[in-house]
Design a protein around this motif. Structure first.
Motif, PDB file in Angstrom:
ATOM      1  N   PHE A 261      -2.926   7.889  14.597  1.00 25.23           N
ATOM      2  CA  PHE A 261      -3.308   9.270  14.300  1.00 25.23           C
ATOM      3  C   PHE A 261      -4.774   9.568  14.624  1.00 25.23           C
ATOM      4  N   LEU A 262      -5.601   8.537  14.699  1.00 28.76           N
ATOM      5  CA  LEU A 262      -7.043   8.720  14.858  1.00 28.76           C
ATOM      6  C   LEU A 262      -7.491   8.270  16.248  1.00 28.76           C
ATOM      7  N   SER A 263      -8.490   8.943  16.791  1.00 21.88           N
ATOM      8  CA  SER A 263      -8.945   8.676  18.157  1.00 21.88           C
ATOM      9  C   SER A 263     -10.174   7.771  18.168  1.00 21.88           C
ATOM     10  N   GLY A 264     -10.511   7.303  19.375  1.00 21.05           N
ATOM     11  CA  GLY A 264     -11.723   6.521  19.570  1.00 21.05           C
ATOM     12  C   GLY A 264     -11.710   5.214  18.804  1.00 21.05           C
ATOM     13  N   ASP A 265     -12.890   4.815  18.316  1.00 17.34           N
ATOM     14  CA  ASP A 265     -13.003   3.584  17.533  1.00 17.34           C
ATOM     15  C   ASP A 265     -13.349   3.901  16.086  1.00 17.34           C
ATOM     16  N   LYS A 266     -12.789   4.996  15.576  1.00 16.31           N
ATOM     17  CA  LYS A 266     -13.087   5.443  14.215  1.00 16.31           C
ATOM     18  C   LYS A 266     -12.799   4.346  13.193  1.00 16.31           C
ATOM     19  N   LEU A 267     -13.644   4.299  12.162  1.00 16.37           N
ATOM     20  CA  LEU A 267     -13.445   3.377  11.050  1.00 16.37           C
ATOM     21  C   LEU A 267     -12.241   3.852  10.230  1.00 16.37           C
ATOM     22  N   ILE A 268     -11.341   2.936   9.935  1.00 19.23           N
ATOM     23  CA  ILE A 268     -10.153   3.264   9.142  1.00 19.23           C
ATOM     24  C   ILE A 268     -10.353   2.870   7.683  1.00 19.23           C
ATOM     25  N   THR A 353     -12.695   3.759   1.771  1.00 13.38           N
ATOM     26  CA  THR A 353     -12.320   4.683   2.836  1.00 13.38           C
ATOM     27  C   THR A 353     -13.498   4.818   3.806  1.00 13.38           C
ATOM     28  N   PRO A 354     -13.296   5.441   4.953  1.00  8.05           N
ATOM     29  CA  PRO A 354     -14.364   5.506   5.965  1.00  8.05           C
ATOM     30  C   PRO A 354     -15.702   6.045   5.472  1.00  8.05           C
ATOM     31  N   ILE A 355     -15.703   6.981   4.525  1.00  6.46           N
ATOM     32  CA  ILE A 355     -16.972   7.520   4.040  1.00  6.46           C
ATOM     33  C   ILE A 355     -17.464   6.792   2.791  1.00  6.46           C
ATOM     34  N   GLY A 356     -16.835   5.674   2.460  1.00  7.17           N
ATOM     35  CA  GLY A 356     -17.333   4.826   1.382  1.00  7.17           C
ATOM     36  C   GLY A 356     -16.712   5.037   0.027  1.00  7.17           C
ATOM     37  N   ARG A 357     -15.602   5.731  -0.041  1.00  6.11           N
ATOM     38  CA  ARG A 357     -14.955   5.965  -1.338  1.00  6.11           C
ATOM     39  C   ARG A 357     -14.187   4.732  -1.809  1.00  6.11           C
ATOM     40  N   SER A 358     -14.420   4.323  -3.032  1.00 13.87           N
ATOM     41  CA  SER A 358     -13.524   3.387  -3.695  1.00 13.87           C
ATOM     42  C   SER A 358     -12.586   4.230  -4.553  1.00 13.87           C
ATOM     43  N   ILE A 359     -11.313   4.113  -4.305  1.00 15.33           N
ATOM     44  CA  ILE A 359     -10.362   4.951  -5.055  1.00 15.33           C
ATOM     45  C   ILE A 359      -9.767   4.189  -6.246  1.00 15.33           C
ATOM     46  N   GLN A 360     -10.279   2.981  -6.520  1.00 17.25           N
ATOM     47  CA  GLN A 360      -9.773   2.194  -7.644  1.00 17.25           C
ATOM     48  C   GLN A 360     -10.115   2.861  -8.965  1.00 17.25           C
ATOM     49  N   LYS A 361      -9.103   3.066  -9.794  1.00 15.01           N
ATOM     50  CA  LYS A 361      -9.355   3.629 -11.115  1.00 15.01           C
ATOM     51  C   LYS A 361      -9.784   2.524 -12.079  1.00 15.01           C
ATOM     52  N   PRO A 362     -10.444   2.856 -13.185  1.00 11.32           N
ATOM     53  CA  PRO A 362     -10.950   1.835 -14.115  1.00 11.32           C
ATOM     54  C   PRO A 362      -9.818   1.007 -14.719  1.00 11.32           C
ATOM     55  N   TYR A 363     -10.109  -0.266 -15.014  1.00 18.30           N
ATOM     56  CA  TYR A 363      -9.120  -1.117 -15.674  1.00 18.30           C
ATOM     57  C   TYR A 363      -9.747  -1.930 -16.805  1.00 18.30           C
ATOM     58  N   THR A 364     -10.872  -1.454 -17.307  1.00 17.58           N
ATOM     59  CA  THR A 364     -11.567  -2.181 -18.380  1.00 17.58           C
ATOM     60  C   THR A 364     -10.803  -2.144 -19.699  1.00 17.58           C
ATOM     61  N   GLY A 365      -9.880  -1.211 -19.849  1.00 19.88           N
ATOM     62  CA  GLY A 365      -9.139  -1.111 -21.100  1.00 19.88           C
ATOM     63  C   GLY A 365      -7.961  -2.052 -21.201  1.00 19.88           C
TER      64      GLY A 365
END
Length: 535
Positions: A261-268, A353-365
């Motif tokens: 779906f993505l062109s060039g050498d984009k970071l996935i 994700t490519p812009i640096g998002r960590s989508i992991q939700k907390p699990y300290t509980g």
């Protein structure tokens, strides 16, 4: 080859078998290679006897009674893993085999689908060209025995049935089948049975295609390419890609699909952990669908590899993400085989994700709180209202196109679509839960096998078949045996049940593809996607 595994759902933890490298000097293990070709050179070295090993040795040599040391070791490992994140798990040998089969893309068995109806195993589908088809089994046959093992009665469950009918390829399964009141002996030679990860791929109109992906298995990328190539030949210029309830699987499969779906050498995506250096995964080749309009459907059960794919497409403004906030699993597991045939699946990194998002939700509980978080979304209205769909402490990011997105707890959709608030009544829910609904549709099909013959495809069937005329009255009479009266069911609820009847019936002829082609005609997320693509 060693593969990063990012599957994770609220209900299951599964992954594929890996090749164990040669055992080297004094218990050191040479690591595996990642699926991307990156070497994993971790070496485990036993420098000293641990307190845990000392305790096991003392128990083995001094305990008053005989004891299963393997069981104690397994329990100790499991307890250690429970102190880590929710997705690091220990799998005993028996569970490991089943886990491997789930994502291998195939298994060895007789090639049927079954349903346990009123303590009897009913064959609901026979794979065309498979072992059971060659042996002459039919939809509606009842399996009474497998290799002299009785399959009737309340003590039989799906797990036991599956274990009995599965087996090594080439081995015979000696069945006793009840058909039209007669018991028939039929021997089926087990074979390799494919388990597709794509359940539907079809053209909704002349230019719009729909693909439903259930999980990321060993064969997913190949399946996707075959489907996409076929749909392009049919005129696909825009696509609805359904990742709802897709709990993940192999990370490399998600990366390869994103590349299409993505062109060039984009970071996935990139991964990083305290003991794992940052590793980037980029596009490597021209994709099959880099320019057409794309809508991706997600919900609260879309997890892990699904979130990698959706996050990459969202960050690059390549797709419109539609639905509800995803599960929020951003941890990467690596499998390690142990000497007794068991294994650990250990979290070694987070993915971003490519812009640096960590989508992991907390699990300290703790694990229970972590898994129950999805249910909390029901209670707090997050699955119904857009305003409550965002993570309260989620970090704000900007996509490459300048749009606002969030990290820290799943992928937030670009277009929110809440759960349908028009719930089924207590009577209808009871029929779904106790199996009466599926039981009725199955027997209706057996009694009316030719009813689907006039329809050449699901589209014509959807347009012309009217369950209100042929099925609803029979259904209301059928459920009276459960002392349920459907005479007062509201019109909107009756219409929803009729559509599901129609879809379930279509499944017998056109499999899951037929089911989705019927259900999608009134699916809110699909209809929303069509509107977005039309803009």
């Amino acid at each position: 080859m060693k593969r990063k595994f990012v599957q994770g759902t609220p209900s299951r933890e599964v992954w594929l078998p890996l090749l164990l490298s040669a055992v080297m000097i004094l218990g050191m293990y040479i690591g595996y290679r990642f699926a991307t070709g990156q070497p994993n050179k971790k070496i485990f070295k036993k420098d000293r006897v641990t307190a845990l090993q000392e305790a096991l040795d003392i128990i083995r040599t001094r305990y008053v009674d005989s004891v299963q040391i393997d069981t104690l070791e397994g329990n100790a490992i499991r307890e250690m893993m429970s102190e880590l994140d929710p997705h690091s798990v220990y799998l005993p040998p028996a569970e490991l085999k089943e886990a491997n089969e789930d994502l291998s893309g195939n298994f060895e068995g007789i090639g049927v689908e079954f349903n346990q109806i009123r303590d009897t195993v009913n064959i609901t589908y026979v794979i065309e060209g498979g072992p059971s088809d060659k042996a002459g089994l039919l939809i509606g046959d009842q399996i009474i025995k497998v290799d002299s093992n009785n399959l009737t009665g309340k003590s039989i469950n799906s797990f036991k049935i599956r274990n009995l009918i599965r087996g090594e390829r080439g081995s015979p399964a000696k069945l006793e089948i009840m058909r039209s009141g007669k018991v028939l002996p039929i021997t089926v030679i087990r074979g390799n049975i494919p388990t597709p990860s794509i359940s539907a791929a079809y053209m909704m109109d002349k230019t719009t295609a729909f693909i439903k992906l259930d999980r990321f298995t060993n064969t997913t990328y190949r399946e996707f390419m075959e489907a996409a190539e076929g749909l392009k030949k049919q005129g696909m210029t825009q696509l609805i890609f359904d990742l709802r309830s897709n709990g993940g699987g192999y990370m490399d499969q998600a990366i390869q699909i994103a590349d299409e779906f993505l062109s060039g050498d984009k970071l996935i995506v990139y991964t990083q952990g305290v003991n794992s250096p940052k590793t980037e995964y980029r596009c490597k080749r021209p994709g099959i669908f880099e320019n057409g309009k794309l809508a991706v459907l997600v919900d609260e059960l879309s997890a892990s590899a699904s979130e990698i794919l959706a996050g990459a497409l969202q960050d690059w403004d390549r797709a419109t993400i539609i639905g509800r906030r995803t599960f929020g699993k951003g941890l990467v597991q690596e499998p390690f085989l142990l000497s007794d045939g068991s294994a650990m699946r250990l979290t070694i990194a987070r993915y971003y994700t490519p812009i640096g998002r960590s989508i992991q939700k907390p699990y300290t509980g703790g694990k229970k709180v972590y898994m129950d978080e999805v249910w909390e979304r029901y209670a707090t209205g997050q699955l119904y209202y857009a305003d409550s769909n965002k993570v309260s402490n989620g970090k704000v990011y900007k996509t490459h196109g300048g749009r606002t997105v969030y990290g820290g707890g799943g992928i937030m959709p670009d277009v929110f679509v809440g759960l349908d608030t028009s719930n089924y009544s207590r009577e209808i829910n009871m029929l779904f839960l106790n199996g009466s609904f599926n039981d009725f549709v199955f027997h209706y099909y057996l009694d009316n096998k030719k009813i689907l013959d006039p329809y050449p495809n699901p589209q014509v069937y959807t347009q012309q078949f009217d369950p209100a005329q042929s099925m609803w009255i029979q259904f209301t009479n059928w459920v009276k045996k459960d002392t349920i009266n459907l005479s007062g069911v509201p019109a909107f609820e009756k219409a929803k049940v009729e559509q599901r009847m129609e879809a379930q019936l279509a499944r017998f002829k056109w499999r899951d593809s037929g089911f989705y082609q019927v259900m999608n005609t009134k699916d809110t997320l699909v209809l929303t996607a069509l509107k977005e693509l039309a803009k």
